[in-house]
Design a protein around this motif. Structure first.
Motif, short mmCIF file in Angstrom:
data_model
loop_
_atom_site.label_atom_id
_atom_site.label_comp_id
_atom_site.label_asym_id
_atom_site.label_seq_id
_atom_site.Cartn_x
_atom_site.Cartn_y
_atom_site.Cartn_z
N VAL A 225 0.83 -1.08 -0.13
CA VAL A 225 -0.04 0.05 -0.01
C VAL A 225 0.96 1.40 0.06
O VAL A 225 1.78 1.47 0.86
N ALA A 226 0.86 2.15 -0.99
CA ALA A 226 1.82 2.97 -1.33
C ALA A 226 1.49 4.18 -1.95
O ALA A 226 0.40 3.91 -3.02
N GLU A 227 1.79 5.47 -1.77
CA GLU A 227 1.71 6.47 -2.91
C GLU A 227 2.65 6.14 -4.00
O GLU A 227 4.06 6.33 -3.50
N ILE A 228 2.47 6.42 -5.22
CA ILE A 228 3.44 6.24 -6.20
C ILE A 228 3.61 7.39 -7.17
O ILE A 228 2.50 8.08 -7.39
N PHE A 229 4.70 7.93 -7.07
CA PHE A 229 4.60 9.58 -7.53
C PHE A 229 5.22 9.41 -9.01
O PHE A 229 5.92 8.75 -9.65
N LEU A 230 4.49 10.28 -9.86
CA LEU A 230 4.58 10.76 -11.08
C LEU A 230 6.03 10.90 -11.47
O LEU A 230 6.55 10.77 -12.41
N ASP B 187 -4.49 -2.80 -1.39
CA ASP B 187 -5.82 -2.96 -1.34
C ASP B 187 -6.67 -2.16 -0.76
O ASP B 187 -6.49 -1.07 0.09
N TRP B 188 -7.90 -2.04 -1.08
CA TRP B 188 -8.93 -1.15 -0.86
C TRP B 188 -9.31 -0.96 0.56
O TRP B 188 -9.34 -0.01 1.04
N SER B 189 -9.02 -2.20 1.28
CA SER B 189 -9.32 -2.00 2.73
C SER B 189 -8.42 -1.30 3.74
O SER B 189 -8.50 -0.73 4.69
N TYR B 190 -7.11 -0.71 2.89
CA TYR B 190 -6.14 -0.06 3.47
C TYR B 190 -6.17 1.30 2.75
O TYR B 190 -5.05 2.16 3.34
#
Ligand SMILES: C[S@@+](CC[C@H](N)C(=O)[O-])C[C@H]1O[C@@H](n2cnc3c(N)ncnc32)[C@H](O)[C@@H]1O
Length: 287
Positions: free
Chosen positions: A41-46, A190-193
């Protein structure tokens, strides 16, 4: 590359078994599902994915009303990933298994599914509802509805997919095909997180296409809706009426929503096909 969704044949009677007891299924899926091997679960940067796709990865322009959306062709992205990615990649694992859906590993995000095109087309008929709005596309894959919202004047579009490699090699690259001042962010997992990573972020419009095929995921999807939709926000969900062999579908999802009691649903558009497809509109129930 031969690539197939392992949803069995609707004409095969045994494939319909999982649709039989809807109510029991709804009970079962309200329990929070624990998965052992979750995608990060992470933010992926442009900016970290500012690389040029090779020349043999081709793109198509999809036209929805007066709106154009550019998108790399799934098959050439898949071929590129098979060359570039290690065997441990979730996508390469799916290809080795001759499947485009390996639950909890790879959920089909590198294919453009037909309901995403339906949803993009529909969005161009309600453009004013996305103009200057903050939009989230859940289970985006290519991100065609989100890209369409971006082209229709959304101020911010966030894209979410289970697999980080889908976001890095497909969604982000598709966004980069457009000149836009829309602010885009990308989240994997996952949507749960999901709400844990975006925290207080709320969205005016949530879009999602072909994401209710697996009833085990309804609770996670619903959690995102509950945590992330503004009080006067709206969700547009495009789906087939039934996903043969997997068991999910519009009726089962509506039953689930009814039981949860937070959202009202309305079918706002129907596409008559062998397996009919619909666009569901969800809004908060008035208390
Ligand atoms: C069948 S694909 C549809 C992709 C795209 N929306 C389209 O219609 O072309 C389902 C998408 O939902 C995402 N997805 C499935 N289960 C998920 C889960 N539990 N959490 C987060 N994303 C999930 C997958 O990564 C995948 O992109």
């Amino acid at each position: 590359m031969a690539f197939r969704f392992n949803f069995p044949n609707p004409d095969h009677p045994s494939d319909n078994d999982s649709a039989i007891n809807d109510e029991a299924k709804v009970e079962e899926i309200t329990e929070k599902k624990e998965k052992s091997e979750k995608e990060h679960v992470a933010e992926i940067f442009l900016k970290d994915n500012d690389f040029d796709m090779p020349d043999d990865v081709t793109a198509t322009i999809h036209t929805f009303g007066d709106t154009e959306v550019h998108c790399y062709n799934s098959e050439s992205v898949e071929e590129y990933l098979c060359r570039k990615r290690p065997e441990s990649s979730n996508f390469v694992t799916a290809v080795s298994a001759h499947s485009d859906l390996v639950p909890d590993k790879y959920e089909g995000g590198l294919t453009v599914w037909e309901c995403s095109l339906d949803l993009a087309e529909y969005l161009t008929t309600i453009k004013t509802q996305v103009q200057d709005k903050t939009v989230l596309e859940l289970g985006c894959g290519a991100g065609i509805p989100g890209l369409c919202a971006m082209q229709c004047g959304a101020s911010e579009v966030h894209f979410q997919d289970y697999n980080s490699e889908v976001l890095e090699y497909f969604t982000i690259q598709n966004v980069r095909l457009h000149e836009t001042c829309c602010h885009c962010r990308f989240f994997s997992g996952d949507w749960s997180y999901f709400h844990e990573i975006v925290r207080q972020q709320k969205y005016d419009v949530i879009l999602s296409a072909e994401t209710i095929y697996n009833p085990d995921n309804y609770k996670g999807l619903h959690d995102v809706f509950q945590h992330c939709l503004t009080r006067d926000g709206v969700i547009y969900l495009a789906a087939k009426t039934h996903y043969f062999g997997v068991g999910g579908g519009v009726h089962l999802f509506e039953e689930f929503l009814k039981k949860e009691g937070s959202f009202s649903t309305e079918v706002v558009h129907t596409i008559n096909a062998e397996v009919p497809r619909v666009i569901l509109k969800l809004t908060w129930k008035k208390s």
